[in-house]
Design a protein around this motif. Structure first.
Motif, PDB file in Angstrom:
ATOM      1  N   ASP A   1       2.169  -3.571 -17.769  1.00 11.67           N
ATOM      2  CA  ASP A   1       1.668  -2.326 -17.188  1.00 11.67           C
ATOM      3  C   ASP A   1       0.765  -2.588 -15.989  1.00 11.67           C
ATOM      4  OD1 ASP A   1       2.920  -1.484 -19.504  1.00 11.67           O
ATOM      5  OD2 ASP A   1       1.446   0.060 -19.924  1.00 11.67           O
ATOM      6  N   TYR A   2       0.176  -3.783 -15.915  1.00 12.08           N
ATOM      7  CA  TYR A   2      -0.699  -4.060 -14.771  1.00 12.08           C
ATOM      8  C   TYR A   2       0.116  -4.273 -13.498  1.00 12.08           C
ATOM      9  CZ  TYR A   2      -5.653  -4.463 -13.725  1.00 12.08           C
ATOM     10  OH  TYR A   2      -6.935  -4.199 -13.318  1.00 12.08           O
ATOM     11  N   ASP A   3       1.283  -4.848 -13.613  1.00 11.10           N
ATOM     12  CA  ASP A   3       2.158  -4.988 -12.443  1.00 11.10           C
ATOM     13  C   ASP A   3       2.497  -3.601 -11.884  1.00 11.10           C
ATOM     14  OD1 ASP A   3       3.843  -5.992 -10.485  1.00 11.10           O
ATOM     15  OD2 ASP A   3       5.486  -6.419 -11.850  1.00 11.10           O
ATOM     16  N   LEU A   4       2.834  -2.658 -12.770  1.00 12.89           N
ATOM     17  CA  LEU A   4       3.133  -1.289 -12.336  1.00 12.89           C
ATOM     18  C   LEU A   4       1.911  -0.633 -11.691  1.00 12.89           C
ATOM     19  CD1 LEU A   4       5.114  -0.057 -15.487  1.00 12.89           C
ATOM     20  CD2 LEU A   4       6.076  -0.690 -13.261  1.00 12.89           C
ATOM     21  N   THR A   5       0.745  -0.858 -12.282  1.00 13.17           N
ATOM     22  CA  THR A   5      -0.487  -0.278 -11.740  1.00 13.17           C
ATOM     23  C   THR A   5      -0.769  -0.821 -10.344  1.00 13.17           C
ATOM     24  OG1 THR A   5      -1.374  -0.083 -13.999  1.00 13.17           O
ATOM     25  CG2 THR A   5      -2.958   0.032 -12.179  1.00 13.17           C
ATOM     26  N   LEU A   6      -0.637  -2.118 -10.186  1.00 14.09           N
ATOM     27  CA  LEU A   6      -0.903  -2.754  -8.894  1.00 14.09           C
ATOM     28  C   LEU A   6       0.093  -2.317  -7.828  1.00 14.09           C
ATOM     29  CD1 LEU A   6      -1.756  -6.169 -10.453  1.00 14.09           C
ATOM     30  CD2 LEU A   6      -3.258  -5.037  -8.799  1.00 14.09           C
ATOM     31  N   GLN A   7       1.352  -2.156  -8.202  1.00 13.01           N
ATOM     32  CA  GLN A   7       2.333  -1.652  -7.239  1.00 13.01           C
ATOM     33  C   GLN A   7       1.951  -0.254  -6.752  1.00 13.01           C
ATOM     34  OE1 GLN A   7       6.577  -2.216  -8.263  1.00 13.01           O
ATOM     35  NE2 GLN A   7       5.881  -3.616  -9.854  1.00 13.01           N
ATOM     36  N   ALA A   8       1.475   0.584  -7.675  1.00 20.13           N
ATOM     37  CA  ALA A   8       1.054   1.938  -7.302  1.00 20.13           C
ATOM     38  C   ALA A   8      -0.169   1.888  -6.392  1.00 20.13           C
ATOM     39  CB  ALA A   8       0.769   2.762  -8.551  1.00 20.13           C
ATOM     40  N   TRP A   9      -1.117   1.001  -6.700  1.00 27.03           N
ATOM     41  CA  TRP A   9      -2.292   0.862  -5.833  1.00 27.03           C
ATOM     42  C   TRP A   9      -1.881   0.410  -4.434  1.00 27.03           C
ATOM     43  CZ3 TRP A   9      -5.887  -2.278  -9.651  1.00 27.03           C
ATOM     44  CH2 TRP A   9      -6.373  -1.405 -10.633  1.00 27.03           C
ATOM     45  N   ARG A  10      -0.973  -0.554  -4.354  1.00 24.16           N
ATOM     46  CA  ARG A  10      -0.506  -1.029  -3.049  1.00 24.16           C
ATOM     47  C   ARG A  10       0.148   0.100  -2.262  1.00 24.16           C
ATOM     48  NH1 ARG A  10       4.488  -4.986  -3.155  1.00 24.16           N
ATOM     49  NH2 ARG A  10       5.321  -3.067  -4.063  1.00 24.16           N
ATOM     50  N   ASP A  11       1.022   0.856  -2.909  1.00 26.38           N
ATOM     51  CA  ASP A  11       1.710   1.949  -2.216  1.00 26.38           C
ATOM     52  C   ASP A  11       0.708   2.989  -1.720  1.00 26.38           C
ATOM     53  OD1 ASP A  11       4.042   0.635  -2.812  1.00 26.38           O
ATOM     54  OD2 ASP A  11       4.622   1.967  -4.450  1.00 26.38           O
ATOM     55  N   ASN A  12      -0.276   3.303  -2.565  1.00 21.49           N
ATOM     56  CA  ASN A  12      -1.287   4.288  -2.183  1.00 21.49           C
ATOM     57  C   ASN A  12      -2.088   3.844  -0.970  1.00 21.49           C
ATOM     58  OD1 ASN A  12      -0.675   6.084  -4.229  1.00 21.49           O
ATOM     59  ND2 ASN A  12      -2.394   5.524  -5.535  1.00 21.49           N
ATOM     60  N   VAL A  13      -2.596   2.622  -1.016  1.00 21.01           N
ATOM     61  CA  VAL A  13      -3.493   2.183   0.052  1.00 21.01           C
ATOM     62  C   VAL A  13      -2.734   1.935   1.351  1.00 21.01           C
ATOM     63  CG1 VAL A  13      -3.478  -0.338  -0.371  1.00 21.01           C
ATOM     64  CG2 VAL A  13      -5.572   0.797   0.444  1.00 21.01           C
ATOM     65  N   GLU A  14      -1.505   1.454   1.259  1.00 20.65           N
ATOM     66  CA  GLU A  14      -0.718   1.242   2.477  1.00 20.65           C
ATOM     67  C   GLU A  14      -0.384   2.567   3.157  1.00 20.65           C
ATOM     68  OE1 GLU A  14       0.321  -1.392   4.309  1.00 20.65           O
ATOM     69  OE2 GLU A  14      -1.008  -2.625   3.080  1.00 20.65           O
ATOM     70  N   SER A  15      -0.057   3.583   2.372  1.00 24.67           N
ATOM     71  CA  SER A  15       0.288   4.876   2.968  1.00 24.67           C
ATOM     72  C   SER A  15      -0.933   5.554   3.586  1.00 24.67           C
ATOM     73  CB  SER A  15       0.922   5.796   1.924  1.00 24.67           C
ATOM     74  OG  SER A  15      -0.008   6.134   0.913  1.00 24.67           O
ATOM     75  N   ALA A  16      -2.131   5.181   3.119  1.00 24.96           N
ATOM     76  CA  ALA A  16      -3.355   5.813   3.620  1.00 24.96           C
ATOM     77  C   ALA A  16      -4.054   4.984   4.692  1.00 24.96           C
ATOM     78  CB  ALA A  16      -4.319   6.039   2.461  1.00 24.96           C
ATOM     79  N   TRP A  17      -3.547   3.779   4.985  1.00 25.22           N
ATOM     80  CA  TRP A  17      -4.321   2.831   5.792  1.00 25.22           C
ATOM     81  C   TRP A  17      -4.715   3.370   7.163  1.00 25.22           C
ATOM     82  CZ3 TRP A  17      -6.066  -1.391   3.312  1.00 25.22           C
ATOM     83  CH2 TRP A  17      -6.912  -2.214   4.058  1.00 25.22           C
ATOM     84  N   GLU A  18      -3.824   4.044   7.834  1.00 22.07           N
ATOM     85  CA  GLU A  18      -4.112   4.514   9.187  1.00 22.07           C
ATOM     86  C   GLU A  18      -5.225   5.556   9.202  1.00 22.07           C
ATOM     87  OE1 GLU A  18      -2.890   2.893  11.645  1.00 22.07           O
ATOM     88  OE2 GLU A  18      -1.646   1.720  10.248  1.00 22.07           O
ATOM     89  N   ARG A  19      -5.491   6.169   8.065  1.00 19.30           N
ATOM     90  CA  ARG A  19      -6.545   7.192   7.987  1.00 19.30           C
ATOM     91  C   ARG A  19      -7.890   6.604   7.566  1.00 19.30           C
ATOM     92  NH1 ARG A  19      -2.333   9.413   5.053  1.00 19.30           N
ATOM     93  NH2 ARG A  19      -3.506   9.305   3.085  1.00 19.30           N
ATOM     94  N   LEU A  20      -7.918   5.332   7.197  1.00 17.74           N
ATOM     95  CA  LEU A  20      -9.164   4.708   6.761  1.00 17.74           C
ATOM     96  C   LEU A  20     -10.035   4.334   7.954  1.00 17.74           C
ATOM     97  CD1 LEU A  20      -7.899   2.365   3.887  1.00 17.74           C
ATOM     98  CD2 LEU A  20      -9.114   4.550   3.659  1.00 17.74           C
ATOM     99  N   ASP A  21     -11.305   4.101   7.668  1.00 13.37           N
ATOM    100  CA  ASP A  21     -12.278   3.750   8.698  1.00 13.37           C
ATOM    101  C   ASP A  21     -11.875   2.457   9.415  1.00 13.37           C
ATOM    102  OD1 ASP A  21     -14.979   2.361   9.586  1.00 13.37           O
ATOM    103  OD2 ASP A  21     -15.431   4.485   9.320  1.00 13.37           O
ATOM    104  N   ALA A  22     -12.230   2.377  10.692  1.00 17.00           N
ATOM    105  CA  ALA A  22     -11.854   1.216  11.508  1.00 17.00           C
ATOM    106  C   ALA A  22     -12.510  -0.073  11.045  1.00 17.00           C
ATOM    107  CB  ALA A  22     -12.216   1.483  12.970  1.00 17.00           C
ATOM    108  N   ARG A  23     -13.552   0.033  10.180  1.00 12.56           N
ATOM    109  CA  ARG A  23     -14.170  -1.203   9.698  1.00 12.56           C
ATOM    110  C   ARG A  23     -13.216  -2.022   8.840  1.00 12.56           C
ATOM    111  NH1 ARG A  23     -16.091   2.708   6.230  1.00 12.56           N
ATOM    112  NH2 ARG A  23     -16.325   2.212   4.008  1.00 12.56           N
ATOM    113  N   TYR A  24     -12.189  -1.387   8.287  1.00 12.05           N
ATOM    114  CA  TYR A  24     -11.146  -2.126   7.568  1.00 12.05           C
ATOM    115  C   TYR A  24     -10.115  -2.587   8.603  1.00 12.05           C
ATOM    116  CZ  TYR A  24     -13.250   0.597   3.751  1.00 12.05           C
ATOM    117  OH  TYR A  24     -14.124   1.177   2.872  1.00 12.05           O
ATOM    118  N   ASP A  25     -10.404  -3.704   9.245  1.00 10.83           N
ATOM    119  CA  ASP A  25      -9.572  -4.161  10.355  1.00 10.83           C
ATOM    120  C   ASP A  25      -8.297  -4.844   9.858  1.00 10.83           C
ATOM    121  OD1 ASP A  25     -10.406  -6.653   9.451  1.00 10.83           O
ATOM    122  OD2 ASP A  25     -11.759  -7.015  11.138  1.00 10.83           O
TER     123      ASP A  25
END
Length: 381
Positions: A314-338
């Motif tokens: 279940d942790y592999d599934l959780t991590l895949q979901a976290w990756r998909d979430n953060v990648e889809s949101a990356w362009e909207r995150l603060d520029a400090r996350y270079d």
């Protein structure tokens, strides 16, 4: 060592996992700078992760690559100087001492609530979801899996209205909020993260829950139930006795059935005293994964192990979901996350997926009682 020899050494290691440099399969490595070879040979996993962060190499599917390397035990074939130094430090120093306990909060959990809100979904729960419902049917999304996990914890502990509940490592407060709203408990949560404590207090305003910025070793208060979700990985083997002593001290053994403690933790297949050098430097300073032997050894004489539940896949599934979430949101995150931070975060999530998919790490939930549940404990799933 000449470059040709360095390259041959690295190619030989990768061949153990059927990985090629310049190949066309998703798990093959594309090297952009020959500095890669010297750094990997000299520094092992630290050099491998840092050269990815620096854009020196890439792979179409980072998680597939890392799974192959772990399944072939390539990580055991090369040890850089960082691993040697980390092992020596862990032997000589208590890396998770009271004085150092707030380091991981400052360097990881205080990175920014915007990053974690983007990654973790509707509920800010930074631990493995449970990807099935009460009937054992598969769940299809992260938010449902996290709610199912929180409900599983509450059911395993048999929570009832009015019970006093302690959360050791309370994160952003979601677990106690769920328990208060669904099961009517009164709670206290402790965390070493300023950002988490502040957020949790606002999230749970109006509920009978208190959040403290506090080291777990300072706890001395009685509770009917205790849970700890994904915090034990920061305790360290030198402190396991102290950790379980605190849990035992804080359980009210005069309460109905003598109290229960649920420990939710990642675990390793081998007993170690340190973590991977790259993880220690960039993600979780002073962390280490417990083994089953280490947990059992320090629980002995303190608790009865009522249940030991492994749901690592279940942790592999959780991590895949976290990756998909953060990648889809990356362009909207603060520029400090270079861009370098982004590659660091990609490597962290992919390496974590690979660790669980290769079964090098496990996800365990233990239910512990100080005196044994009268008549026996029946574990919900």
């Amino acid at each position: 060592m000449p470059l040709a020899s360095l390259r041959k050494r690295v190619e030989g290691l990768l061949a153990l996992a059927d990985v090629r440099i310049g190949g066309d399969r998703p798990w093959d490595i594309q090297v952009e700078d020959e500095e890669f070879y010297a750094r990997v040979v000299a520094q092992g996993s630290l050099g491998f992760g840092e050269t990815y962060m620096d854009g020196i190499w890439h792979a179409q599917s980072l998680d597939q690559l890392l799974v192959r390397l772990l399944r072939a035990h390539v990580d055991e074939q090369v040890h850089g100087w960082a691993a040697v130094l980390d092992g020596l430090r862990a032997h000589l120093i208590n890396l998770q001492s009271h004085r150092r306990s707030f380091t991981v909060g400052e360097r990881h959990y205080d990175l920014g609530n915007d990053l974690y809100r983007a990654m973790l979904g509707k509920r800010l729960v930074y631990s493995c979801g449970y990807w099935r419902d009460r009937q054992g049917r598969p769940l299809g999304d992260l938010d449902s899996a996290q709610e199912a996990k929180l409900d599983l914890v509450c059911r395993k502990l048999g929570l009832k209205p009015g019970m006093r509940v302690l959360d050791i490592g309370s994160g952003w407060g979601e677990a106690l909020k769920f328990a208060a709203e669904r099961y009517g408990i009164v709670g206290v949560g402790v965390t070493v993260s300023h950002e988490q404590a502040e957020f949790a207090r606002a999230l749970c305003k109006g509920l009978p829950i208190e959040f403290r910025l506090q080291d777990y070793r300072d706890l001395d208060q009685r509770f009917d139930r205790i849970f700890s979700l994904g915090m034990f990985e920061h305790v360290g083997v030198k402190n396991y006795d102290a950790y379980f002593d605190v849990a035992l001290r804080c359980l009210d053994r005069d309460s109905a059935d003598g109290g229960l403690f649920l420990l939710h933790t990642i675990g390793g297949n081998k007993s170690v005293a340190t973590t991977d050098p790259w993880i220690a430097k960039y993600i979780f300073p002073n962390s280490m994964l417990p083994s089953a032997r280490q947990i059992a050894e320090h629980v002995e004489g303190r608790f009865v192990i009522e249940d030991w539940h492994n749901f690592s896949a279940d942790y592999d599934l959780t991590l895949q979901a976290w990756r998909d979430n953060v990648e889809s949101a990356w362009e909207r995150l603060d520029a400090r996350y270079d861009e370098r931070f982004r590659r660091m975060w990609q490597f962290y999530l992919a390496a974590s997926m690979a660790t669980f998919r290769s079964r090098h790490a496990q996800l365990w939930q233990l239910v512990l009682s100080p005196d044994g549940v009268p008549g026996g404990y029946v574990a919900p799933r």
